[in-house]
Scaffold this active site. Structure first.
Site, PDB file in Angstrom:
ATOM      1  N   ASP A  75      -1.312  -5.059  14.739  1.00  0.00           N
ATOM      2  CA  ASP A  75      -1.943  -5.141  16.055  1.00  0.00           C
ATOM      3  C   ASP A  75      -0.975  -4.750  17.167  1.00  0.00           C
ATOM      4  O   ASP A  75       0.256  -4.828  17.010  1.00  0.00           O
ATOM      5  CB  ASP A  75      -2.524  -6.530  16.303  1.00  0.00           C
ATOM      6  CG  ASP A  75      -1.481  -7.638  16.280  1.00  0.00           C
ATOM      7  OD1 ASP A  75      -0.604  -7.595  15.393  1.00  0.00           O
ATOM      8  OD2 ASP A  75      -1.541  -8.536  17.129  1.00  0.00           O
ATOM      9  N   GLU A 137      -0.490 -10.666  15.149  1.00  0.00           N
ATOM     10  CA  GLU A 137       0.829 -11.207  15.475  1.00  0.00           C
ATOM     11  C   GLU A 137       0.954 -11.464  16.965  1.00  0.00           C
ATOM     12  O   GLU A 137       1.521 -12.482  17.395  1.00  0.00           O
ATOM     13  CB  GLU A 137       1.922 -10.228  15.021  1.00  0.00           C
ATOM     14  CG  GLU A 137       3.352 -10.757  15.175  1.00  0.00           C
ATOM     15  CD  GLU A 137       3.995 -10.462  16.531  1.00  0.00           C
ATOM     16  OE1 GLU A 137       5.067 -11.024  16.815  1.00  0.00           O
ATOM     17  OE2 GLU A 137       3.411  -9.682  17.323  1.00  0.00           O
TER      18      GLU A 137
END
Length: 385
Positions: A75, A137
């Protein structure tokens, strides 16, 4: 095509996936799975409960414990309201730099390790090489926590983890944790002229914040003797205190947003235990003596353990050998490394690009940094064989 050219090509493909944390990462994960499957890796895709996010865990080499994990998060942070000079989701090469959202944080590392997979597949590996790519994350390391549970469930026990966050290829052996909370106070509203008939949620929230300040001061005395962090102790920050509706109304609701950055897990446990005793034995009984419905509830926004420096660290020694670096540093930013450490692995953070470029418009990673990363990954071949 040489490995650097293949890495650049793959990085361009990865940047084109707009894997902002609020979006699905499945297209990128399946794209990486295809690359790794073609390199003869055994690939697992573990989806979250929504079906819109997934972790990828792939292995090249023997089915034994003691492998080396190369890990990165899929991400990226949003680009809204950022002044980019190019399309953030189209890689642009200029001045020996590769521009695009996620180029250094951390798709550059992911592209590098996946581009190396065909070389690893040709080796007679004595210990496996694992590829771990996670989701979310940037919003709480939720994917890495789910990955840890999957590894426990399937009995997979690697020994070493290298997390490729952008460190300019410096070896990072420690960083603080990041624990974030929202504490909600439910009181009992009433007219401001009779404060004894209500439960003032703001006043109880203020007592809670006062205790946070006491703990904040006390934590300075708990700093480990040789702590290398700046500051060397666990910190607490009160981000907001919100409550009340008018001057003459006893507030029935209040909220405190706060965080701590522990240098050691024992500090986090100490803070949470102290706050729990305050609420359970003092604040809540006083509140419920007036209104039985009054309460204090703390919501965990995220608890990401730090990476604690340890004397014996195989991951650190491997990277010292491969990079030629004599020193290992600590960092102020958080990563997923502590989650791997909690699984019993030795862990370090080391990857291409500078953290100074992360999360900013015109994010980039230099070709020199990618080349250094590939050189390190090529050197890993001897460790695997």
């Amino acid at each position: 095509m040489d490995t650097l050219s293949n890495t650049k090509k793959l990085l361009g493909e990865l940047i084109a996936f707009p894997t902002i944390s609020s979006n699905s990462n499945l297209d990128m994960i399946h794209h990486l799975a295809l690359y790794l499957s073609n390199a003869k890796a055994e690939v697992e895709i573990w989806q979250d409960t929504t079906g819109s996010k997934a972790n990828l865990f792939a292995t090249i080499g023997p089915n034994v414990d003691g492998g080396i994990v190369l890990s990165g998060h899929s991400d990226v942070v949003p680009v809204a309201d950022q002044d980019w000079t190019t399309d953030p989701f189209e890689m642009v090469e200029r001045d020996e730099k590769l521009f695009g959202r996620g180029s250094c944080d951390m798709k550059g590392f992911i592209a590098s390790v996946v581009a190396m997979a065909p070389q690893y597949a040709l080796l007679d590996l004595k210990r496996p090489i694992h590829f771990a790519f996670t989701y979310d994350e940037e919003v709480g390391c939720f994917g890495a926590k789910a990955l840890a549970e999957s590894l426990r469930q399937y009995g997979i026990q690697p020994a070493v983890a290298i997390i490729g966050e952008p460190t300019s290829m410096r070896i990072i052996e420690g960083h603080k944790g990041c624990y974030e909370y929202t504490t909600q106070f439910t009181g009992f509203e009433g007219h401001g002229s009779s404060p004894e008939k209500g439960v003032n949620a703001v006043e109880y929230a203020a007592q809670y914040v006062n205790h946070l300040l006491e703990l904040k001061s006390e934590l300075r005395t708990r700093a480990p003797a040789q702590s290398r962090f700046d500051p060397p102790w666990t910190t607490i920050n009160t981000g907001s205190l919100i409550g009340g509706v008018a001057h003459n109304v006893i507030p029935g609701k209040a909220r405190v947003d706060w965080e701590m950055r522990p240098v050691q897990r024992s500090d986090a446990d100490y803070v949470k235990d102290s706050l729990n005793r305050l609420c359970t034995h003092t604040l809540i009984p006083a509140m419920q003596a007036i209104s039985p419905e009054a309460n204090i509830i703390t919501e965990v926004i995220g608890e990401v353990d730090g990476l604690e420096p340890v004397a014996q660290n195989e991951a650190r020694e491997i990277l010292r050998e491969l990079t030629g670096a004599k020193e290992a540093d600590v960092a102020p930013f958080g990563t997923e490394a502590g989650i791997f450490q909690d699984l019993g692995m030795t862990a370090v953070v080391c990857g291409p690009g500078s953290i100074d470029q992360a999360h900013k418009p015109d994010e980039y990673v230099s070709l020199d940094q990618i080349s250094q990363c590939l050189e390190m990954l090529e050197g890993l071949c001897d460790r695997l064989t």
